[in-house]
Design an enzyme around this catalytic site. Structure first.
Site, short mmCIF file in Angstrom:
data_model
loop_
_atom_site.label_atom_id
_atom_site.label_comp_id
_atom_site.label_asym_id
_atom_site.label_seq_id
_atom_site.Cartn_x
_atom_site.Cartn_y
_atom_site.Cartn_z
CD GLU A 126 -3.01 -1.07 2.21
OE1 GLU A 126 -3.00 -0.12 3.01
OE2 GLU A 126 -3.89 -1.95 2.21
N GLY A 137 4.34 0.01 2.67
CA GLY A 137 5.57 -0.68 2.28
C GLY A 137 5.55 -2.14 2.69
CD1 TRP A 159 5.47 0.67 -5.06
CD2 TRP A 159 6.18 0.47 -7.16
NE1 TRP A 159 6.23 1.79 -5.33
CE2 TRP A 159 6.68 1.69 -6.63
CE3 TRP A 159 6.51 0.15 -8.49
CZ2 TRP A 159 7.50 2.56 -7.36
CZ3 TRP A 159 7.32 1.02 -9.21
CH2 TRP A 159 7.81 2.20 -8.65
CD GLU A 212 7.36 -11.38 -4.31
OE1 GLU A 212 6.46 -10.56 -4.05
OE2 GLU A 212 7.35 -12.09 -5.32
#
Length: 402
Positions: free
Chosen positions: A135, A139, A164, A379
């Site tokens: 969000e 992060g 992202w 990731e």
């Protein structure tokens, strides 16, 4: 690096059939990707033709087993396929990363109806999937998310935003991590995953808006977008699994294969940079000899190759641990951490070896240098990976190394 060396380095944990799959992807990269990658990347063009070829080759189904798919492969094979794709263009591997995580979530936690509805089409690439975790203000702190799905009868009403999100426009299915109980304690007990369907031909899917493509340093060609949810109604049948509050644990398991995939991407970028540096150092001369014969350049090459080999072996170790059904969050975190940091170092050293040409867009090494940072922050940032590793070291005690 010779083909024989690559086969030997990657054969551990793979069958002959899987080695053939890796070889097939390697040939695809050399034949179809490398001749066009520079133009596609510099124009930030979506690689439609290459994606279609990947579908036809069955790459989108490599993480999906029977009865929904035909060719589920081992985690080491999946890592090596990812490496080969990234050796050609990291964006191609990025185009299948979230898809594979969602496939894992559905196979492990989905209801029979959900599995039957989505997995056969995902295996062929007809339906592509992505996950929505990050969000704008959160992060890597996923438990602090503000996207909420409120119950209204047999539906969830979703409000919030995500950012992202790779492949957001091209994916027809979004695994949305959200809070179905914002007041739960501990916080992760209130988190669920909703399987949100969206229109790939429109930016607005009745409460779900793909607001914009985010400008990026690298990772060109494949979109990374912001998603906005405004009173989006999702039927309760789209809740992953059979009950609420399981989403955080489900996603953490899914992210193990996600982080192995990111490690594979980093290996591919690092390998491409090393291969280009090796080739250039043999044809470029200074002071009357090929530059690899100068000790400073030779030392760079030796360090690059050694670190890449170590990162690959750690990643394959983590992949085997994952395949054994054991908890592999620490091992996947270690692989992602080492492989991504190594890729960044190798990419920079490849620029050094190329000298001024390394800064030119006529050579691929500048692309590797722009692509490599994504694996450091994507990731779960490497700072988060270090936290995960440290916690598991304490929890596992003396058994951590077994």
């Amino acid at each position: 690096m010779s083909d024989q060396l690559l086969r030997t380095a990657g054969a551990d944990g793979m069958s002959e059939e899987e080695l053939e799959i890796v070889e097939l992807v390697r040939e695809f990269v050399d034949r179809e990707v490398k001749p066009v990658v520079q133009e596609l990347e510099h124009t930030n063009t979506y690689p439609e033709k290459l994606i279609e070829s990947m579908k036809q080759m069955g790459i989108y189904g490599l993480a999906i087993g029977e009865p929904w798919g035909d060719a589920r492969v081992s985690a080491p094979c999946y890592v090596r396929v990812t490496e080969e794709l990234s050796r050609g263009w990291m964006s191609l591997a990025g185009a299948m990363g979230g898809h594979s995580v969602v496939a894992k979530l559905l196979q492990d936690y989905g209801t029979p109806a959900q599995q039957e509805k989505y997995l056969p089409r995902m295996a062929t690439g007809e339906l592509r999937a992505t996950m929505a975790l990050t969000e704008p203000g959160g992060g890597s702190d996923l438990q602090a998310m503000r996207t909420v799905a409120r119950r209204e009868g047999s539906e969830f009403v979703v409000n919030g935003s995500k950012t992202w999100i790779s492949n957001a426009r091209k994916s027809g299915l979004v695994a949305l991590l959200c809070k179905t109980n914002p007041h739960a304690e501990p916080r992760h007990k209130g988190v669920s995953i909703l399987l949100v369907e969206k229109d790939t031909d429109a930016d607005d899917s009745g409460g779900l808006t793909v607001s914009r493509d985010l400008p990026k340093l690298g990772y060109k060609g494949v979109e990374s977008c912001e998603l906005v949810f405004e009173d989006l109604r999702v039927h309760e049948e789209q809740l992953l699994g059979d009950r609420e509050g399981q989403g955080f644990a489900q996603m953490m398991r899914g992210l193990e294969i996600g982080r192995l995939q990111v490690a594979g991407r980093a290996l591919g970028v690092g390998r491409a940079a090393l291969e280009d540096a090796l080739a250039y150092s043999q044809v470029r001369e200074s002071f009357g000899v090929p530059i690899w014969k100068h000790q400073s350049i030779g030392n760079y090459l030796a360090e690059m190759a050694t670190k890449l080999a170590a990162a690959r072996q750690l990643t394959l170790h983590a992949a085997r641990k994952y395949d054994a059904g054991e908890r592999a969050d620490m091992e996947a975190g270690m692989a992602k951490l080492l492989a991504s940091e190594t890729a960044m170092e190798i990419a920079l050293d490849a620029v050094r070896i190329h000298g001024g040409y390394g800064y030119s867009t006529e050579f691929d090494v500048e692309r590797y240098f722009r692509d490599a940072p994504l694996m450091i922050v994507g990731e779960g940032t490497n700072e988060i990976q270090r936290n995960v590793i440290a916690k598991q070291l304490i929890k596992r005690g003396k058994d951590w190394y077994r």
